[in-house]
Design a protein around this motif. Sequence first.
Motif, PDB file in Angstrom:
ATOM      1  N   THR A   1      22.795   8.760 -12.168  1.00 20.71           N
ATOM      2  CA  THR A   1      21.786   7.989 -12.908  1.00 20.71           C
ATOM      3  C   THR A   1      20.459   8.750 -13.006  1.00 20.71           C
ATOM      4  OG1 THR A   1      20.783   6.886 -10.994  1.00 20.71           O
ATOM      5  CG2 THR A   1      22.782   5.892 -11.910  1.00 20.71           C
ATOM      6  N   GLY A   2      20.402   9.971 -12.410  1.00 28.56           N
ATOM      7  CA  GLY A   2      19.157  10.730 -12.407  1.00 28.56           C
ATOM      8  C   GLY A   2      18.286  10.430 -11.197  1.00 28.56           C
ATOM      9  N   ASP A   3      18.757   9.541 -10.327  1.00 22.41           N
ATOM     10  CA  ASP A   3      17.994   9.166  -9.136  1.00 22.41           C
ATOM     11  C   ASP A   3      18.130  10.246  -8.057  1.00 22.41           C
ATOM     12  OD1 ASP A   3      17.164   6.138  -7.706  1.00 22.41           O
ATOM     13  OD2 ASP A   3      17.498   7.891  -6.444  1.00 22.41           O
ATOM     14  N   VAL A   4      17.005  10.627  -7.448  1.00 27.76           N
ATOM     15  CA  VAL A   4      17.078  11.608  -6.365  1.00 27.76           C
ATOM     16  C   VAL A   4      16.910  10.953  -4.999  1.00 27.76           C
ATOM     17  CG1 VAL A   4      16.173  13.486  -7.792  1.00 27.76           C
ATOM     18  CG2 VAL A   4      14.587  12.151  -6.387  1.00 27.76           C
ATOM     19  N   GLY A   5      16.309   9.766  -4.970  1.00 28.22           N
ATOM     20  CA  GLY A   5      15.898   9.199  -3.692  1.00 28.22           C
ATOM     21  C   GLY A   5      16.964   8.438  -2.948  1.00 28.22           C
ATOM     22  N   ARG A   6      17.677   7.610  -3.666  1.00 31.33           N
ATOM     23  CA  ARG A   6      18.519   6.609  -3.027  1.00 31.33           C
ATOM     24  C   ARG A   6      19.502   7.214  -2.023  1.00 31.33           C
ATOM     25  NH1 ARG A   6      22.970   3.363  -6.044  1.00 31.33           N
ATOM     26  NH2 ARG A   6      23.715   2.078  -4.329  1.00 31.33           N
ATOM     27  N   HIS A   7      20.231   8.220  -2.460  1.00 34.23           N
ATOM     28  CA  HIS A   7      21.251   8.781  -1.570  1.00 34.23           C
ATOM     29  C   HIS A   7      20.781  10.033  -0.847  1.00 34.23           C
ATOM     30  CE1 HIS A   7      24.201   5.970  -2.985  1.00 34.23           C
ATOM     31  NE2 HIS A   7      23.908   6.282  -4.233  1.00 34.23           N
ATOM     32  N   LEU A   8      19.827  10.749  -1.424  1.00 29.38           N
ATOM     33  CA  LEU A   8      19.541  12.094  -0.920  1.00 29.38           C
ATOM     34  C   LEU A   8      18.333  12.172   0.015  1.00 29.38           C
ATOM     35  CD1 LEU A   8      20.352  14.178  -4.124  1.00 29.38           C
ATOM     36  CD2 LEU A   8      21.749  13.858  -2.076  1.00 29.38           C
ATOM     37  N   PHE A   9      17.504  11.151   0.058  1.00 30.22           N
ATOM     38  CA  PHE A   9      16.319  11.233   0.911  1.00 30.22           C
ATOM     39  C   PHE A   9      16.262  10.153   1.992  1.00 30.22           C
ATOM     40  CE2 PHE A   9      15.127  14.022  -2.521  1.00 30.22           C
ATOM     41  CZ  PHE A   9      14.543  15.067  -1.827  1.00 30.22           C
ATOM     42  N   GLY A  10      17.377   9.432   2.164  1.00 36.31           N
ATOM     43  CA  GLY A  10      17.434   8.431   3.233  1.00 36.31           C
ATOM     44  C   GLY A  10      17.108   9.036   4.599  1.00 36.31           C
ATOM     45  N   TRP A  11      17.512  10.284   4.803  1.00 37.21           N
ATOM     46  CA  TRP A  11      17.308  10.931   6.109  1.00 37.21           C
ATOM     47  C   TRP A  11      15.828  11.097   6.438  1.00 37.21           C
ATOM     48  CZ3 TRP A  11      14.734  15.601   6.620  1.00 37.21           C
ATOM     49  CH2 TRP A  11      14.536  16.342   5.451  1.00 37.21           C
ATOM     50  N   THR A  12      14.947  11.042   5.447  1.00 33.41           N
ATOM     51  CA  THR A  12      13.516  11.237   5.726  1.00 33.41           C
ATOM     52  C   THR A  12      12.863   9.968   6.276  1.00 33.41           C
ATOM     53  OG1 THR A  12      12.795  10.624   3.477  1.00 33.41           O
ATOM     54  CG2 THR A  12      13.339  12.947   3.855  1.00 33.41           C
ATOM     55  N   GLN A  13      13.602   8.855   6.301  1.00 32.73           N
ATOM     56  CA  GLN A  13      13.010   7.588   6.768  1.00 32.73           C
ATOM     57  C   GLN A  13      13.963   6.825   7.681  1.00 32.73           C
ATOM     58  OE1 GLN A  13       9.845   6.995   6.263  1.00 32.73           O
ATOM     59  NE2 GLN A  13       9.513   8.617   4.747  1.00 32.73           N
ATOM     60  N   ARG A  14      14.760   7.522   8.479  1.00 36.16           N
ATOM     61  CA  ARG A  14      15.708   6.768   9.308  1.00 36.16           C
ATOM     62  C   ARG A  14      15.622   7.090  10.799  1.00 36.16           C
ATOM     63  NH1 ARG A  14      21.675   7.967   7.355  1.00 36.16           N
ATOM     64  NH2 ARG A  14      22.337   7.534   9.477  1.00 36.16           N
ATOM     65  N   GLY A  15      14.539   7.740  11.229  1.00 38.45           N
ATOM     66  CA  GLY A  15      14.426   8.075  12.647  1.00 38.45           C
ATOM     67  C   GLY A  15      13.108   7.621  13.219  1.00 38.45           C
ATOM     68  N   THR A  16      12.800   8.105  14.398  1.00 42.51           N
ATOM     69  CA  THR A  16      11.571   7.670  15.075  1.00 42.51           C
ATOM     70  C   THR A  16      10.583   8.815  15.271  1.00 42.51           C
ATOM     71  OG1 THR A  16      12.652   8.050  17.199  1.00 42.51           O
ATOM     72  CG2 THR A  16      12.725   5.808  16.318  1.00 42.51           C
ATOM     73  N   ALA A  17      11.005  10.055  14.997  1.00 42.29           N
ATOM     74  CA  ALA A  17      10.078  11.193  15.148  1.00 42.29           C
ATOM     75  C   ALA A  17       9.291  11.356  13.855  1.00 42.29           C
ATOM     76  CB  ALA A  17      10.859  12.458  15.477  1.00 42.29           C
ATOM     77  N   ARG A  18       7.961  11.422  13.980  1.00 33.93           N
ATOM     78  CA  ARG A  18       7.120  11.449  12.790  1.00 33.93           C
ATOM     79  C   ARG A  18       6.652  12.857  12.454  1.00 33.93           C
ATOM     80  NH1 ARG A  18       4.515   5.914  12.199  1.00 33.93           N
ATOM     81  NH2 ARG A  18       5.818   4.624  13.525  1.00 33.93           N
ATOM     82  N   SER A  19       6.703  13.186  11.154  1.00 35.24           N
ATOM     83  CA  SER A  19       6.104  14.432  10.651  1.00 35.24           C
ATOM     84  C   SER A  19       5.154  14.010   9.543  1.00 35.24           C
ATOM     85  CB  SER A  19       7.148  15.378  10.057  1.00 35.24           C
ATOM     86  OG  SER A  19       8.269  15.472  10.905  1.00 35.24           O
ATOM     87  N   THR A  20       3.972  14.575   9.543  1.00 37.12           N
ATOM     88  CA  THR A  20       2.972  14.180   8.558  1.00 37.12           C
ATOM     89  C   THR A  20       2.767  15.299   7.544  1.00 37.12           C
ATOM     90  OG1 THR A  20       1.886  12.881  10.265  1.00 37.12           O
ATOM     91  CG2 THR A  20       0.613  13.325   8.261  1.00 37.12           C
ATOM     92  N   MET A  21       2.829  14.950   6.277  1.00 39.19           N
ATOM     93  CA  MET A  21       2.546  15.924   5.227  1.00 39.19           C
ATOM     94  C   MET A  21       1.049  16.189   5.228  1.00 39.19           C
ATOM     95  SD  MET A  21       5.355  16.850   3.702  1.00 39.19           S
ATOM     96  CE  MET A  21       5.274  17.258   1.945  1.00 39.19           C
ATOM     97  N   PRO A  22       0.632  17.445   5.368  1.00 39.70           N
ATOM     98  CA  PRO A  22      -0.793  17.738   5.515  1.00 39.70           C
ATOM     99  C   PRO A  22      -1.612  17.384   4.270  1.00 39.70           C
ATOM    100  CG  PRO A  22       0.493  19.774   5.376  1.00 39.70           C
ATOM    101  CD  PRO A  22       1.477  18.653   5.477  1.00 39.70           C
ATOM    102  N   GLY A  23      -0.980  17.379   3.094  1.00 38.25           N
ATOM    103  CA  GLY A  23      -1.733  17.152   1.866  1.00 38.25           C
ATOM    104  C   GLY A  23      -2.116  15.708   1.608  1.00 38.25           C
ATOM    105  N   ASP A  24      -1.193  14.782   1.910  1.00 38.74           N
ATOM    106  CA  ASP A  24      -1.462  13.388   1.553  1.00 38.74           C
ATOM    107  C   ASP A  24      -1.241  12.410   2.701  1.00 38.74           C
ATOM    108  OD1 ASP A  24       1.273  13.399   1.758  1.00 38.74           O
ATOM    109  OD2 ASP A  24       1.668  12.685  -0.265  1.00 38.74           O
ATOM    110  N   GLY A  25      -0.922  12.933   3.880  1.00 37.82           N
ATOM    111  CA  GLY A  25      -0.770  12.059   5.047  1.00 37.82           C
ATOM    112  C   GLY A  25       0.515  11.253   5.071  1.00 37.82           C
ATOM    113  N   ARG A  26       1.377  11.475   4.073  1.00 43.89           N
ATOM    114  CA  ARG A  26       2.656  10.755   4.042  1.00 43.89           C
ATOM    115  C   ARG A  26       3.485  11.133   5.272  1.00 43.89           C
ATOM    116  NH1 ARG A  26       7.309  11.834   0.118  1.00 43.89           N
ATOM    117  NH2 ARG A  26       6.015  13.619  -0.392  1.00 43.89           N
ATOM    118  N   GLU A  27       4.201  10.140   5.802  1.00 45.07           N
ATOM    119  CA  GLU A  27       4.981  10.386   7.019  1.00 45.07           C
ATOM    120  C   GLU A  27       6.476  10.414   6.742  1.00 45.07           C
ATOM    121  OE1 GLU A  27       4.053   7.547  10.064  1.00 45.07           O
ATOM    122  OE2 GLU A  27       2.595   8.922  10.955  1.00 45.07           O
TER     123      GLU A  27
END
Lengths: 196, 196
Positions: A20-46
């Motif tokens: 469907t052209g979606d990149v998030g649903r199946h491919l980026f779940g791993w970026t929000q399923r744990g407890t260890a935090r990494s912060t993007m230096p540019g925008d503070g996104r975790e």
Amino acid sequence: MSTVIANMSMSLDGFIEDRTGDVGRHLFGWTQRGTARSTMPGDGREFRTSAASARYLQEALTSLGALISGRGLFDVAGGWGGRHPAGVPVFVVTHQIPTDWPYADVPFTFVTEGVAAAVEQAKASAGAKTVAVASADIARQCLELGLLDAIAVDLVPVLLGAGKPWFAGLADVVELADPVITAGDGVTHLVYRVER
Amino acid sequence: MSTVIANMSMSLDGFIEDRTGDVGRHLFGWTQRGTARSTMPGDGREFRTSAASARYLQEALTSLGALISGRGLFDVAGGWGGRHPAGVPVFVVTHQIPTDWPYADVPFTFVTEGVAAAVEQAKASAGAKTVAVASADIARQCLELGLLDAIAVDLVPVLLGAGKPWFAGLADVVELADPVITAGDGVTHLVYRVER
């Protein structure tokens, strides 16, 4: 000397977007399923990942010096509001320089002389740090031009069956070295050196 | 209860044959580049791999109870001369039973009632051992029928750019668990459980 790395989250069957052209649903779940935090230096996104993925991400972010984007990704991302999440200079490969670009916080450079020129400028900017190639099509061109040093795949345990393949249309076979492997949660990080 | 596993050597970009239809040149180099020997019980053929790959292969061969093949692979392989290299019973999914099949050393069973029937018969034959699915098309059908328990990928560090994709035409997205990883030489073995 700067290393040029292409990085993507990819399904086991080689797709970076689903049918469907979606990149998030199946491919980026791993970026929000744990407890260890990494912060993007540019925008503070975790990112919230496994500890292993967090160490991997932190190392990649710390060593990053510049980023190359295609114009398509740049437009889709709305120019990241003038500051890329990674907090590094961005070199945008484009045919036409936008006339209405108001930002100057972290430098964006518009390169109209093609991919090789963008790589040269990004490497000069990054110094000893790495240059990341953020667009699939630019990554393929870098590979074909012999300008890509490594491929970092965030391999996601899913079969999408159809979608956008990462290296579609690659002109010839490209040999890689065995990967450096980091086992995460919902992802396996594989970093391959390109053999030349 | 028997586990049904699909196994393939695959390029990083998801192909099991290159653009010329060749499977060996790029995808099976890892089976002949090391010093640790594994012997196929059916025909005495030797793999020479890294020690890690040899342990992986030995475990897979020891636990194997039966094999399912499509008729296409069976014909291409010339029916393996009547004895499959893995030395286990083979269940061939076919529309028509060959009339000139002279062999009876290790049993070949021709199944005309479809993939599900072949899986049922192979599992009954394998007992507690695993059933391996040797054909890409049959593996895809098993996945779609919910009959596949695991996917064992021998991931080869090469980009082929074009060729035959493993799970081409898969009707829907299939979620997998994180893989069990074995790092070899010229290959990374990844075994994924299918989530149902």
